[in-house]
Design a protein around this motif. Structure first.
Motif, PDB file in Angstrom:
ATOM      1  N   THR A   1       0.850  -1.207   0.000  1.00  0.00           N
ATOM      2  CA  THR A   1       0.000   0.000   0.000  1.00  0.00           C
ATOM      3  C   THR A   1       0.881   1.250   0.000  1.00  0.00           C
ATOM      4  O   THR A   1       0.605   2.219  -0.715  1.00  0.00           O
ATOM      5  N   ILE A   2       1.962   1.206   0.791  1.00  0.00           N
ATOM      6  CA  ILE A   2       2.880   2.354   0.826  1.00  0.00           C
ATOM      7  C   ILE A   2       3.461   2.581  -0.571  1.00  0.00           C
ATOM      8  O   ILE A   2       3.486   3.715  -1.076  1.00  0.00           O
ATOM      9  N   GLN A   3       3.853   1.493  -1.213  1.00  0.00           N
ATOM     10  CA  GLN A   3       4.410   1.613  -2.578  1.00  0.00           C
ATOM     11  C   GLN A   3       3.348   2.155  -3.535  1.00  0.00           C
ATOM     12  O   GLN A   3       3.615   3.064  -4.324  1.00  0.00           O
ATOM     13  N   ALA A   4       2.125   1.596  -3.464  1.00  0.00           N
ATOM     14  CA  ALA A   4       1.056   2.025  -4.390  1.00  0.00           C
ATOM     15  C   ALA A   4       0.744   3.511  -4.197  1.00  0.00           C
ATOM     16  O   ALA A   4       0.560   4.254  -5.167  1.00  0.00           O
ATOM     17  N   ASN A   5       0.702   3.953  -2.938  1.00  0.00           N
ATOM     18  CA  ASN A   5       0.324   5.343  -2.665  1.00  0.00           C
ATOM     19  C   ASN A   5       1.494   6.314  -2.820  1.00  0.00           C
ATOM     20  O   ASN A   5       1.296   7.529  -2.834  1.00  0.00           O
ATOM     21  N   SER A   6       2.710   5.776  -2.984  1.00  0.00           N
ATOM     22  CA  SER A   6       3.885   6.649  -3.091  1.00  0.00           C
ATOM     23  C   SER A   6       3.862   7.464  -4.389  1.00  0.00           C
ATOM     24  O   SER A   6       4.541   8.482  -4.489  1.00  0.00           O
ATOM     25  N   ARG A   7       3.034   7.036  -5.349  1.00  0.00           N
ATOM     26  CA  ARG A   7       2.964   7.795  -6.611  1.00  0.00           C
ATOM     27  C   ARG A   7       2.481   9.231  -6.379  1.00  0.00           C
ATOM     28  O   ARG A   7       2.712  10.103  -7.207  1.00  0.00           O
ATOM     29  N   LEU A   8       1.822   9.443  -5.249  1.00  0.00           N
ATOM     30  CA  LEU A   8       1.273  10.770  -4.976  1.00  0.00           C
ATOM     31  C   LEU A   8       2.194  11.626  -4.110  1.00  0.00           C
ATOM     32  O   LEU A   8       1.908  12.790  -3.862  1.00  0.00           O
ATOM     33  N   PHE A   9       3.284  11.027  -3.637  1.00  0.00           N
ATOM     34  CA  PHE A   9       4.239  11.745  -2.781  1.00  0.00           C
ATOM     35  C   PHE A   9       5.544  11.961  -3.548  1.00  0.00           C
ATOM     36  O   PHE A   9       5.823  11.247  -4.512  1.00  0.00           O
ATOM     37  N   ASP A  10       6.350  12.928  -3.105  1.00  0.00           N
ATOM     38  CA  ASP A  10       7.641  13.169  -3.765  1.00  0.00           C
ATOM     39  C   ASP A  10       8.547  11.957  -3.646  1.00  0.00           C
ATOM     40  O   ASP A  10       9.211  11.570  -4.592  1.00  0.00           O
ATOM     41  N   ARG A  11       8.583  11.380  -2.433  1.00  0.00           N
ATOM     42  CA  ARG A  11       9.469  10.249  -2.190  1.00  0.00           C
ATOM     43  C   ARG A  11       8.707   9.197  -1.392  1.00  0.00           C
ATOM     44  O   ARG A  11       7.843   9.546  -0.574  1.00  0.00           O
ATOM     45  N   VAL A  12       9.061   7.935  -1.589  1.00  0.00           N
ATOM     46  CA  VAL A  12       8.366   6.868  -0.876  1.00  0.00           C
ATOM     47  C   VAL A  12       8.511   7.035   0.639  1.00  0.00           C
ATOM     48  O   VAL A  12       7.596   6.709   1.411  1.00  0.00           O
ATOM     49  N   GLU A  13       9.652   7.612   1.072  1.00  0.00           N
ATOM     50  CA  GLU A  13       9.871   7.821   2.520  1.00  0.00           C
ATOM     51  C   GLU A  13       8.870   8.824   3.107  1.00  0.00           C
ATOM     52  O   GLU A  13       8.702   8.904   4.314  1.00  0.00           O
ATOM     53  N   ASP A  14       8.240   9.617   2.242  1.00  0.00           N
ATOM     54  CA  ASP A  14       7.291  10.615   2.741  1.00  0.00           C
ATOM     55  C   ASP A  14       5.895  10.027   2.993  1.00  0.00           C
ATOM     56  O   ASP A  14       5.036  10.674   3.590  1.00  0.00           O
ATOM     57  N   VAL A  15       5.661   8.807   2.495  1.00  0.00           N
ATOM     58  CA  VAL A  15       4.319   8.221   2.660  1.00  0.00           C
ATOM     59  C   VAL A  15       4.148   7.819   4.127  1.00  0.00           C
ATOM     60  O   VAL A  15       5.004   7.106   4.674  1.00  0.00           O
ATOM     61  N   PRO A  16       3.062   8.281   4.775  1.00  0.00           N
ATOM     62  CA  PRO A  16       2.852   7.857   6.163  1.00  0.00           C
ATOM     63  C   PRO A  16       2.776   6.340   6.249  1.00  0.00           C
ATOM     64  O   PRO A  16       2.305   5.672   5.315  1.00  0.00           O
TER      65      PRO A  16
END
Ligand code: GLP
Length: 234
Positions: free
Chosen positions: A160-175
């Motif tokens: 889910t973090i990977q899937a939603n990372s498309r909307l964030f600058d970096r994957v580390e920024d995904v809660p």
């Protein structure tokens, strides 16, 4: 369970927007359970058009959202509060005081209790809109050993973090955490509409025709008395 397969994604969204319009016209103080993600965005666009054309009035409608990320404020452009405001609420004649998206800041357990109270306030939602994750999650109920009954804070899965990372600058920024309605909370809605694009065909089929198991959270919808799944053939 009713399954509607449309010819295009645009038609899928039009069908759902019309269902919501008809519900609100029949019950102007309807309570709607709303969802985020890319999938419902065109539905919200259509509702905005309908509202501007005077076809539907949201002034007495109440809404409660499924979930919210933990650790980012409602002003953050990836928070679900911000999503709902910018994709829907800011453009229709709804009273923002009647819209509820859980806070993801501060005491997560208290935030979860507040969302559960909002779900109960005024009785069951007349309609709950749902998207679905590629792993079968609904809201943020991730695959796990048992169906969570109530609103709860949850650790997001790596997929889910990977899937939603498309909307964030970096994957580390995904809660990595979120607050979500539980499966029991979702099932309280009088009517459930699940929308899925063609990219979700495989998981939708598994959820609707496979065994009911918390490892495919959406499979629990097989047990609800009024579920409509709207998807498209292409
Ligand atoms: C997020 C949301 C879900 C949503 C899912 C799918 O994880 N919490 O409610 O259904 O994303 O999103 P999309 O429609 O962008 O594929």
């Amino acid at each position: 369970m009713k399954v509607i397969v449309t010819n295009s994604y645009d038609e899928t969204c039009a069908v759902i927007a019309n269902m919501i319009k008809e519900l609100v016209n029949a019950k102007p103080d309807a309570k709607l359970g709303l969802a985020t993600g890319g999938t419902p965005v065109p539905i919200y666009k259509k509702l905005i058009e309908m509202n501007k054309a005077g076809e539907v009035d949201f002034s007495r409608v109440h809404t409660v959202n499924l979930d919210e990320y933990c650790g980012i404020p409602g002003t953050h452009d990836q928070s679900y509060r911000y999503f709902m405001d910018t994709n829907l609420f800011d453009h229709i004649n709804i009273d923002k005081k009647n819209t509820f998206v859980a806070s993801g800041m501060g005491d997560f357990e208290a935030n979860a209790r507040e969302l559960e109270e909002k779900v109960r306030e005024g009785g069951a939602a007349d309609l709950q809109l749902l998207g679905i994750g590629h792993n079968g999650h609904i809201g943020f109920n991730e695959p796990c050993e048992s169906f969570p009954a109530a609103v709860h804070p949850v650790e997001l899965t790596e997929s889910t973090i990977q899937a939603n990372s498309r909307l964030f600058d970096r994957v580390e920024d995904v809660p990595t955490r979120a607050i979500t309605m539980g499966i029991g909370t979702i099932l309280k809605a009088r009517r459930i509409l699940l929308i899925a694009g063609a990219d979700k065909r495989e998981i939708v089929e598994k959820a609707l025709t496979g065994p009911v198991t918390p490892w495919v959270p959406a499979s629990v919808l097989q047990l609800h008395r009024d579920v409509t799944v709207i998807t498209c053939g292409e």
